[in-house]
Motif scaffolding. Structure first.
Motif, PDB file in Angstrom:
ATOM      1  N   UNK A   1       0.841  -1.187   0.000  1.00 50.96           N
ATOM      2  CA  UNK A   1       0.000   0.000   0.000  1.00 50.96           C
ATOM      3  C   UNK A   1       0.881   1.244   0.000  1.00 50.96           C
ATOM      4  N   UNK A   2       0.615   2.152  -0.924  1.00 44.35           N
ATOM      5  CA  UNK A   2       1.371   3.395  -1.017  1.00 44.35           C
ATOM      6  C   UNK A   2       0.639   4.478  -0.246  1.00 44.35           C
ATOM      7  N   UNK A   3       1.379   5.211   0.559  1.00 44.65           N
ATOM      8  CA  UNK A   3       0.796   6.359   1.268  1.00 44.65           C
ATOM      9  C   UNK A   3       1.417   7.644   0.761  1.00 44.65           C
ATOM     10  N   UNK A   4       0.572   8.634   0.559  1.00 43.44           N
ATOM     11  CA  UNK A   4       1.003   9.938   0.077  1.00 43.44           C
ATOM     12  C   UNK A   4       0.569  10.987   1.102  1.00 43.44           C
ATOM     13  N   UNK A   5       1.480  11.848   1.492  1.00 40.35           N
ATOM     14  CA  UNK A   5       1.171  12.887   2.464  1.00 40.35           C
ATOM     15  C   UNK A   5       1.502  14.241   1.856  1.00 40.35           C
ATOM     16  N   UNK A   6       0.451  15.051   1.649  1.00 41.87           N
ATOM     17  CA  UNK A   6       0.630  16.385   1.076  1.00 41.87           C
ATOM     18  C   UNK A   6       0.780  17.414   2.183  1.00 41.87           C
ATOM     19  N   UNK A   7       1.494  18.472   1.881  1.00 40.93           N
ATOM     20  CA  UNK A   7       1.626  19.593   2.796  1.00 40.93           C
ATOM     21  C   UNK A   7       1.939  20.849   1.990  1.00 40.93           C
ATOM     22  N   UNK A   8       1.823  21.998   2.668  1.00 38.79           N
ATOM     23  CA  UNK A   8       2.210  23.248   2.032  1.00 38.79           C
ATOM     24  C   UNK A   8       1.067  24.129   1.594  1.00 38.79           C
ATOM     25  N   UNK A   9      -0.160  23.655   1.710  1.00 39.69           N
ATOM     26  CA  UNK A   9      -1.291  24.492   1.331  1.00 39.69           C
ATOM     27  C   UNK A   9      -1.513  25.605   2.335  1.00 39.69           C
ATOM     28  N   UNK A  10      -2.429  26.513   2.002  1.00 38.91           N
ATOM     29  CA  UNK A  10      -2.738  27.602   2.913  1.00 38.91           C
ATOM     30  C   UNK A  10      -3.414  28.742   2.213  1.00 38.91           C
ATOM     31  N   UNK A  11      -3.438  29.869   2.898  1.00 38.58           N
ATOM     32  CA  UNK A  11      -4.048  31.092   2.386  1.00 38.58           C
ATOM     33  C   UNK A  11      -2.941  32.013   1.878  1.00 38.58           C
ATOM     34  N   UNK A  12      -3.113  32.514   0.668  1.00 38.08           N
ATOM     35  CA  UNK A  12      -2.105  33.402   0.077  1.00 38.08           C
ATOM     36  C   UNK A  12      -2.818  34.489  -0.715  1.00 38.08           C
ATOM     37  N   UNK A  13      -2.213  35.647  -0.784  1.00 41.52           N
ATOM     38  CA  UNK A  13      -2.794  36.755  -1.544  1.00 41.52           C
ATOM     39  C   UNK A  13      -2.548  36.556  -3.037  1.00 41.52           C
ATOM     40  N   UNK A  14      -3.398  37.116  -3.879  1.00 40.23           N
ATOM     41  CA  UNK A  14      -3.140  37.058  -5.326  1.00 40.23           C
ATOM     42  C   UNK A  14      -1.748  37.589  -5.651  1.00 40.23           C
ATOM     43  N   UNK A  15      -1.070  36.881  -6.541  1.00 38.23           N
ATOM     44  CA  UNK A  15       0.297  37.232  -6.889  1.00 38.23           C
ATOM     45  C   UNK A  15       1.343  36.558  -6.038  1.00 38.23           C
ATOM     46  N   UNK A 104      -2.769   5.833  -6.899  1.00 40.02           N
ATOM     47  CA  UNK A 104      -2.942   6.212  -5.499  1.00 40.02           C
ATOM     48  C   UNK A 104      -3.126   7.719  -5.391  1.00 40.02           C
ATOM     49  N   UNK A 105      -3.904   8.119  -4.359  1.00 38.61           N
ATOM     50  CA  UNK A 105      -4.200   9.536  -4.144  1.00 38.61           C
ATOM     51  C   UNK A 105      -3.849   9.948  -2.726  1.00 38.61           C
ATOM     52  N   UNK A 106      -3.411  11.185  -2.591  1.00 40.21           N
ATOM     53  CA  UNK A 106      -3.240  11.765  -1.279  1.00 40.21           C
ATOM     54  C   UNK A 106      -4.565  12.288  -0.742  1.00 40.21           C
ATOM     55  N   UNK A 107      -4.505  12.847   0.466  1.00 40.45           N
ATOM     56  CA  UNK A 107      -5.734  13.291   1.125  1.00 40.45           C
ATOM     57  C   UNK A 107      -6.153  14.684   0.691  1.00 40.45           C
ATOM     58  N   UNK A 108      -5.260  15.399   0.040  1.00 33.38           N
ATOM     59  CA  UNK A 108      -5.574  16.743  -0.435  1.00 33.38           C
ATOM     60  C   UNK A 108      -5.128  17.822   0.524  1.00 33.38           C
ATOM     61  N   UNK A 109      -4.771  18.963  -0.042  1.00 39.56           N
ATOM     62  CA  UNK A 109      -4.411  20.130   0.759  1.00 39.56           C
ATOM     63  C   UNK A 109      -5.079  21.358   0.159  1.00 39.56           C
ATOM     64  N   UNK A 110      -5.660  22.178   1.008  1.00 36.00           N
ATOM     65  CA  UNK A 110      -6.425  23.334   0.540  1.00 36.00           C
ATOM     66  C   UNK A 110      -5.491  24.491   0.195  1.00 36.00           C
ATOM     67  N   UNK A 111      -5.705  25.063  -0.970  1.00 33.56           N
ATOM     68  CA  UNK A 111      -5.031  26.296  -1.372  1.00 33.56           C
ATOM     69  C   UNK A 111      -6.111  27.347  -1.608  1.00 33.56           C
ATOM     70  N   UNK A 112      -6.004  28.449  -0.896  1.00 34.56           N
ATOM     71  CA  UNK A 112      -6.961  29.545  -1.033  1.00 34.56           C
ATOM     72  C   UNK A 112      -6.211  30.808  -1.403  1.00 34.56           C
ATOM     73  N   UNK A 113      -6.596  31.389  -2.532  1.00 36.61           N
ATOM     74  CA  UNK A 113      -5.976  32.626  -2.995  1.00 36.61           C
ATOM     75  C   UNK A 113      -6.998  33.740  -2.828  1.00 36.61           C
ATOM     76  N   UNK A 114      -6.721  34.622  -1.896  1.00 30.15           N
ATOM     77  CA  UNK A 114      -7.685  35.667  -1.575  1.00 30.15           C
ATOM     78  C   UNK A 114      -6.972  36.830  -0.908  1.00 30.15           C
ATOM     79  N   UNK A 115      -7.521  38.019  -1.132  1.00 32.51           N
ATOM     80  CA  UNK A 115      -6.969  39.191  -0.459  1.00 32.51           C
ATOM     81  C   UNK A 115      -7.766  39.502   0.803  1.00 32.51           C
TER      82      UNK A 115
END
Length: 115
Positions: A1-15, A104-115
């Motif tokens: 079984x392959x496990x994938x762990x994502x990281x690094x997502x978050x809230x960032x401003x446009x640009x 195989x798929x990871x669990x996902x990480x949210x990326x939000x681009x907003x001011x």
């Protein structure tokens, strides 16, 4: 079984920029291809970028010139460097790997681009 762990997502401003990471539980050389996908609310999951044999082989037109996919063989980790982020890049980002037998798929990480 392959496990994938994502990281690094978050809230960032446009640009702004973010770097996503996808750590795998087995050797990266086990995979026929690796990729990043994203799914925005109310939309289907779409391919963002794909890498095979250590070389990028595909980018979505919407991210060309802004996103870069790469991998570190020693760390068994795939990356997605995202620059010049736009509001329309907001989504849950998933990493995915393909062996000769299975996907195989990871669990996902949210990326939000907003001011």
């Amino acid at each position: 079984q392959v496990q994938l762990v994502e990281s690094g997502g978050g809230l960032v401003q446009p640009g702004g920029s973010l770097r996503l990471s996808c750590a795998t539980s087995i050797s990266i050389f086990s995979f026929k291809s690796m990729g990043w996908y994203r799914q925005a609310p109310g939309k289907e999951r779409e391919l963002v970028a794909m890498i095979s044999g250590g070389e990028p082989i595909n980018y979505a037109d919407s991210v060309k010139g802004r996103f870069t996919i790469s991998r570190d063989n020693a760390k068994n980790t795939m990356y997605l460097q995202m620059n010049s982020l736009k509001r329309e890049d907001t989504a849950v980002y998933y990493c995915s790997v393909r062996t000769f037998l299975q996907v195989y798929w990871g669990q996902g990480t949210q990326v939000t681009v907003s001011s």
